[in-house]
Write a protein that holds these residues in place. Structure first.
Motif, PDB file in Angstrom:
ATOM      1  N   ILE A   9      70.678  54.042  24.582  1.00 54.59           N
ATOM      2  CA  ILE A   9      69.480  54.019  23.727  1.00 54.59           C
ATOM      3  C   ILE A   9      69.438  55.283  22.868  1.00 54.59           C
ATOM      4  N   LEU A  10      69.647  56.433  23.499  1.00 52.43           N
ATOM      5  CA  LEU A  10      69.617  57.699  22.757  1.00 52.43           C
ATOM      6  C   LEU A  10      70.721  57.762  21.700  1.00 52.43           C
ATOM      7  N   LEU A  11      71.897  57.249  22.023  1.00 53.84           N
ATOM      8  CA  LEU A  11      72.984  57.251  21.046  1.00 53.84           C
ATOM      9  C   LEU A  11      72.651  56.371  19.843  1.00 53.84           C
ATOM     10  N   ILE A  12      72.030  55.246  20.094  1.00 53.35           N
ATOM     11  CA  ILE A  12      71.629  54.365  18.987  1.00 53.35           C
ATOM     12  C   ILE A  12      70.614  55.082  18.100  1.00 53.35           C
ATOM     13  N   ILE A  13      69.654  55.764  18.721  1.00 50.18           N
ATOM     14  CA  ILE A  13      68.655  56.506  17.942  1.00 50.18           C
ATOM     15  C   ILE A  13      69.332  57.590  17.106  1.00 50.18           C
ATOM     16  N   ILE A  14      70.263  58.323  17.710  1.00 55.12           N
ATOM     17  CA  ILE A  14      70.972  59.399  17.005  1.00 55.12           C
ATOM     18  C   ILE A  14      71.789  58.840  15.843  1.00 55.12           C
ATOM     19  N   GLN A  15      72.433  57.684  16.072  1.00 50.48           N
ATOM     20  CA  GLN A  15      73.236  57.088  14.996  1.00 50.48           C
ATOM     21  C   GLN A  15      72.354  56.572  13.865  1.00 50.48           C
ATOM     22  N   ALA A  16      71.222  55.983  14.212  1.00 51.43           N
ATOM     23  CA  ALA A  16      70.349  55.417  13.186  1.00 51.43           C
ATOM     24  C   ALA A  16      69.520  56.493  12.485  1.00 51.43           C
ATOM     25  N   TYR A  17      69.213  57.553  13.214  1.00 48.74           N
ATOM     26  CA  TYR A  17      68.354  58.620  12.676  1.00 48.74           C
ATOM     27  C   TYR A  17      69.020  59.979  12.914  1.00 48.74           C
ATOM     28  N   PRO A  18      69.930  60.396  12.057  1.00 45.66           N
ATOM     29  CA  PRO A  18      70.624  61.678  12.252  1.00 45.66           C
ATOM     30  C   PRO A  18      69.666  62.856  12.360  1.00 45.66           C
ATOM     31  N   HIS A  46      65.745  45.873  22.325  1.00 45.25           N
ATOM     32  CA  HIS A  46      65.237  44.921  21.333  1.00 45.25           C
ATOM     33  C   HIS A  46      64.164  45.578  20.452  1.00 45.25           C
ATOM     34  N   LEU A  47      63.225  46.292  21.092  1.00 46.97           N
ATOM     35  CA  LEU A  47      62.198  46.980  20.301  1.00 46.97           C
ATOM     36  C   LEU A  47      62.797  48.083  19.432  1.00 46.97           C
ATOM     37  N   LEU A  48      63.795  48.764  19.951  1.00 50.15           N
ATOM     38  CA  LEU A  48      64.467  49.792  19.155  1.00 50.15           C
ATOM     39  C   LEU A  48      65.122  49.157  17.930  1.00 50.15           C
ATOM     40  N   ASP A  49      65.794  48.042  18.110  1.00 50.58           N
ATOM     41  CA  ASP A  49      66.414  47.348  16.979  1.00 50.58           C
ATOM     42  C   ASP A  49      65.367  46.967  15.936  1.00 50.58           C
ATOM     43  N   LYS A  50      64.237  46.468  16.388  1.00 51.93           N
ATOM     44  CA  LYS A  50      63.155  46.102  15.465  1.00 51.93           C
ATOM     45  C   LYS A  50      62.606  47.347  14.756  1.00 51.93           C
ATOM     46  N   HIS A  51      62.487  48.434  15.488  1.00 52.41           N
ATOM     47  CA  HIS A  51      61.989  49.677  14.900  1.00 52.41           C
ATOM     48  C   HIS A  51      62.958  50.181  13.816  1.00 52.41           C
ATOM     49  N   ILE A  52      64.237  50.118  14.105  1.00 55.01           N
ATOM     50  CA  ILE A  52      65.246  50.570  13.149  1.00 55.01           C
ATOM     51  C   ILE A  52      65.162  49.734  11.867  1.00 55.01           C
ATOM     52  N   GLU A  53      64.946  48.441  12.013  1.00 59.83           N
ATOM     53  CA  GLU A  53      64.840  47.564  10.844  1.00 59.83           C
ATOM     54  C   GLU A  53      63.581  47.855  10.018  1.00 59.83           C
ATOM     55  N   ALA A  54      62.534  48.371  10.671  1.00 61.98           N
ATOM     56  CA  ALA A  54      61.244  48.515   9.997  1.00 61.98           C
ATOM     57  C   ALA A  54      60.892  49.931   9.567  1.00 61.98           C
ATOM     58  N   PRO A  58      62.401  58.206  13.142  1.00 63.15           N
ATOM     59  CA  PRO A  58      62.782  57.962  14.532  1.00 63.15           C
ATOM     60  C   PRO A  58      61.566  57.515  15.351  1.00 63.15           C
ATOM     61  N   PRO A  59      61.807  56.713  16.361  1.00 62.79           N
ATOM     62  CA  PRO A  59      60.684  56.234  17.166  1.00 62.79           C
ATOM     63  C   PRO A  59      60.192  57.287  18.148  1.00 62.79           C
ATOM     64  N   ALA A  60      58.944  57.124  18.538  1.00 63.75           N
ATOM     65  CA  ALA A  60      58.422  57.863  19.687  1.00 63.75           C
ATOM     66  C   ALA A  60      58.767  57.027  20.914  1.00 63.75           C
ATOM     67  N   ILE A  61      58.716  57.627  22.065  1.00 63.57           N
ATOM     68  CA  ILE A  61      59.022  56.888  23.294  1.00 63.57           C
ATOM     69  C   ILE A  61      58.126  55.659  23.404  1.00 63.57           C
ATOM     70  N   ALA A  62      56.852  55.826  23.122  1.00 65.03           N
ATOM     71  CA  ALA A  62      55.896  54.717  23.251  1.00 65.03           C
ATOM     72  C   ALA A  62      56.167  53.591  22.264  1.00 65.03           C
TER      73      ALA A  62
END
Length: 129
Positions: A9-18, A46-54, A58-62
């Motif tokens: 999850i963290l790696l996906i966040i880092i890749q999507a949001y440098p 799934h929620l992370l994927d939706k957040h990245i699309e929208a 970067p997302p907050a944990i919540a």
């Protein structure tokens, strides 16, 4: 969620949001890992994927964390135990429902009350003019 899934999850966040990686510290990663371990991996991803699309932020944990929870499964099992198919178009009789006698009586009483018809536009025009 396992530690590997949390890292994923963290790696996906880092890749999507440098910018997330630039601002993050070991403490922040530890916080995320601690909170993510309570989550359900598939639903959180799934929620992370939706957040990245929208969002470009970067997302907050919540924003993405879905706590591992078996309420959905319990509900599905309860419906199955009623022996009523969710796909069925047949309405179950009142006796088939797992309700208390008090609830059944209240439901019957509500059904017997007079209902009022709300006229649609055509009916309203006929009555008004």
């Amino acid at each position: 969620m396992t530690p590997d899934e949390s890292r994923n999850i963290l790696l996906i966040i880092i890749q999507a949001y440098p910018q997330f990686a630039k601002q993050a510290s070991k403490e922040l990663y530890a916080l995320w890992a601690d909170k993510l371990k309570k989550g359900d991996f598939k639903r959180t991803k799934h929620l992370l994927d939706k957040h990245i699309e929208a969002s470009s932020y970067p997302p907050a944990i919540a924003d993405i964390l879905v706590i591992a929870d078996d309420r959905f499964e319990k509900t599905r099992q309860m419906i199955s135990s009623w022996n009523i198919s969710v796909e069925s178009t047949r309405k179950p009789s009142l006796d088939e429902l797992p309700w208390s006698d008090e609830m059944k009586a209240a439901f019957k009483q509500r059904q017997q009350q007079k209902t009022y018809h709300v006229p649609n536009n055509e009916e309203f025009k006929k009555k008004a003019f």
